[in-house]
Design a protein around this motif. Structure first.
Motif, PDB file in Angstrom:
ATOM      1  N   GLY A  87      24.034  39.328   6.729  1.00 54.59           N
ATOM      2  CA  GLY A  87      23.868  40.324   7.129  1.00 54.59           C
ATOM      3  C   GLY A  87      23.997  41.923   7.948  1.00 54.59           C
ATOM      4  N   LEU A  88      25.954  41.649   8.624  1.00 55.73           N
ATOM      5  CA  LEU A  88      26.496  42.399   8.779  1.00 55.73           C
ATOM      6  C   LEU A  88      26.395  43.710   7.584  1.00 55.73           C
ATOM      7  CD1 LEU A  88      27.805  44.669  10.841  1.00 55.73           C
ATOM      8  CD2 LEU A  88      29.613  42.187  11.479  1.00 55.73           C
ATOM      9  N   ASN A 100      35.579  35.820  19.089  1.00 52.08           N
ATOM     10  CA  ASN A 100      34.644  35.275  20.302  1.00 52.08           C
ATOM     11  C   ASN A 100      34.850  33.596  20.607  1.00 52.08           C
ATOM     12  OD1 ASN A 100      33.413  34.678  22.844  1.00 52.08           O
ATOM     13  ND2 ASN A 100      32.198  36.126  22.556  1.00 52.08           N
ATOM     14  N   VAL A 101      35.814  33.410  21.456  1.00 51.51           N
ATOM     15  CA  VAL A 101      36.203  31.484  21.679  1.00 51.51           C
ATOM     16  C   VAL A 101      34.925  31.366  22.540  1.00 51.51           C
ATOM     17  CG1 VAL A 101      37.854  32.162  19.332  1.00 51.51           C
ATOM     18  CG2 VAL A 101      38.530  31.593  22.188  1.00 51.51           C
ATOM     19  N   ALA A 102      34.878  31.993  23.532  1.00 52.68           N
ATOM     20  CA  ALA A 102      34.087  31.471  24.628  1.00 52.68           C
ATOM     21  C   ALA A 102      33.791  29.807  24.327  1.00 52.68           C
ATOM     22  CB  ALA A 102      32.942  32.110  24.761  1.00 52.68           C
ATOM     23  N   GLU A 105      33.513  25.908  20.104  1.00 53.53           N
ATOM     24  CA  GLU A 105      33.397  25.035  19.123  1.00 53.53           C
ATOM     25  C   GLU A 105      32.065  25.707  18.273  1.00 53.53           C
ATOM     26  OE1 GLU A 105      34.455  22.148  18.031  1.00 53.53           O
ATOM     27  OE2 GLU A 105      35.481  21.799  20.013  1.00 53.53           O
ATOM     28  N   HIS A 106      32.085  27.262  18.539  1.00 54.30           N
ATOM     29  CA  HIS A 106      30.843  28.097  18.025  1.00 54.30           C
ATOM     30  C   HIS A 106      31.560  28.856  18.254  1.00 54.30           C
ATOM     31  CE1 HIS A 106      28.234  24.474  19.451  1.00 54.30           C
ATOM     32  NE2 HIS A 106      27.694  24.421  18.094  1.00 54.30           N
ATOM     33  N   TRP A 107      32.583  29.346  17.028  1.00 50.50           N
ATOM     34  CA  TRP A 107      33.049  31.023  17.506  1.00 50.50           C
ATOM     35  C   TRP A 107      32.124  32.195  16.904  1.00 50.50           C
ATOM     36  CZ3 TRP A 107      38.597  30.641  14.862  1.00 50.50           C
ATOM     37  CH2 TRP A 107      39.100  29.579  15.371  1.00 50.50           C
ATOM     38  N   GLU A 108      31.953  33.364  17.256  1.00 48.64           N
ATOM     39  CA  GLU A 108      31.734  34.446  16.794  1.00 48.64           C
ATOM     40  C   GLU A 108      33.116  35.555  16.009  1.00 48.64           C
ATOM     41  OE1 GLU A 108      27.673  37.025  18.413  1.00 48.64           O
ATOM     42  OE2 GLU A 108      30.651  36.775  20.118  1.00 48.64           O
ATOM     43  N   PHE A 109      32.431  35.909  15.134  1.00 46.93           N
ATOM     44  CA  PHE A 109      33.441  37.115  13.379  1.00 46.93           C
ATOM     45  C   PHE A 109      32.819  38.133  14.127  1.00 46.93           C
ATOM     46  CE2 PHE A 109      34.030  38.939   9.633  1.00 46.93           C
ATOM     47  CZ  PHE A 109      35.625  39.213  10.249  1.00 46.93           C
ATOM     48  N   ILE A 110      33.736  39.030  14.839  1.00 53.03           N
ATOM     49  CA  ILE A 110      33.832  40.414  15.559  1.00 53.03           C
ATOM     50  C   ILE A 110      34.356  41.827  13.541  1.00 53.03           C
ATOM     51  CG2 ILE A 110      33.630  41.781  17.179  1.00 53.03           C
ATOM     52  CD1 ILE A 110      34.802  39.111  18.777  1.00 53.03           C
ATOM     53  N   LEU A 128      31.945  47.158  15.515  1.00 55.41           N
ATOM     54  CA  LEU A 128      30.338  47.604  14.322  1.00 55.41           C
ATOM     55  C   LEU A 128      29.314  46.431  14.267  1.00 55.41           C
ATOM     56  CD1 LEU A 128      29.837  49.511  11.657  1.00 55.41           C
ATOM     57  CD2 LEU A 128      31.198  47.181  10.538  1.00 55.41           C
ATOM     58  N   GLY A 129      30.144  45.495  14.511  1.00 56.90           N
ATOM     59  CA  GLY A 129      29.090  44.024  15.086  1.00 56.90           C
ATOM     60  C   GLY A 129      29.896  42.493  15.136  1.00 56.90           C
ATOM     61  N   ARG A 130      29.058  41.723  14.754  1.00 61.47           N
ATOM     62  CA  ARG A 130      29.327  40.168  15.484  1.00 61.47           C
ATOM     63  C   ARG A 130      28.328  39.123  14.065  1.00 61.47           C
ATOM     64  NH1 ARG A 130      31.214  39.069  21.322  1.00 61.47           N
ATOM     65  NH2 ARG A 130      32.284  40.837  21.733  1.00 61.47           N
ATOM     66  N   VAL A 131      28.858  38.436  13.948  1.00 60.02           N
ATOM     67  CA  VAL A 131      27.992  36.919  13.000  1.00 60.02           C
ATOM     68  C   VAL A 131      28.919  35.941  13.817  1.00 60.02           C
ATOM     69  CG1 VAL A 131      27.370  38.057  10.979  1.00 60.02           C
ATOM     70  CG2 VAL A 131      29.511  37.169  11.201  1.00 60.02           C
ATOM     71  N   LYS A 132      27.420  35.000  14.095  1.00 59.85           N
ATOM     72  CA  LYS A 132      28.348  33.452  13.685  1.00 59.85           C
ATOM     73  C   LYS A 132      28.965  33.395  12.513  1.00 59.85           C
ATOM     74  CE  LYS A 132      25.444  32.865  17.677  1.00 59.85           C
ATOM     75  NZ  LYS A 132      26.421  33.215  19.062  1.00 59.85           N
TER      76      LYS A 132
END
Length: 175
Positions: A87-88, A100-102, A105-110, A128-132
């Protein structure tokens, strides 16, 4: 005297080569719909350390919880195709990649539009954006960090990141 200087020089060169190779350069690429997609990164090793989570190696980066998706300089994406990453919309061109590895167990690709920074100079206003990312566990510890771009058929592909006890992936479509 000369022998001592040569020995010291040889030891210094060996040490610098050894240090430089702790996170050697790596690359992954795939061609989808006739267009090349390439990622260049540096591949660090676990070497007995905790990598993710509280007190892990990544938590000491000044951009934490955002990680440069590799070591040394920022991870670089070049795509000849427009991409749809879950969707990005990512137009053909050059970008840097972060994760984003805060929550380990649930990363976010940037995807970042800023291609001038080094790996520890992340600027959120350049996103530009982020996705799970989809998360899973490897069957065994992944010692050396690895990124893999692969075709999944037609115009579709997958990017997978593997390191320590984590496997993260995002699917994409090339246009």
């Amino acid at each position: 005297m000369t022998k001592s200087v040569l020995i010291c020089a040889a030891l210094a060169m060996t040490a610098s080569l050894s240090f430089a190779q702790k996170s050697p350069p790596a690359e992954t690429s795939v061609t989808i719909a006739g267009k090349a997609i390439t990622i260049k990164y540096a591949a660090p090793s676990v070497r007995g350390r905790q990598i993710f989570g509280d007190g892990g190696l990544i938590s000491h980066d000044k951009t934490y919880p955002v990680w440069r998706a590799g070591a040394n300089s920022a991870t670089a994406l070049h795509t000849e195709a427009d991409l749809d990453i879950q969707g990005l919309h990512v137009p053909a061109g050059d970008y840097t990649l972060f994760v984003n590895v805060a929550d380990p167990e649930h990363w976010e690709f940037i995807v970042s539009k800023d291609t001038k920074e080094w790996g520890l100079a992340y600027k959120p206003d350049k996103d530009l954006g982020r996705v799970k990312m989809e998360m899973s566990k490897p069957p065994a510890l992944v010692e050396v960090y690895k990124m893999t771009l692969s075709s999944t058929g037609g115009n579709s592909g997958n990017l997978q990141l593997e390191w320590e006890n984590h496997v993260a992936s995002v699917s994409f479509t090339a246009k």
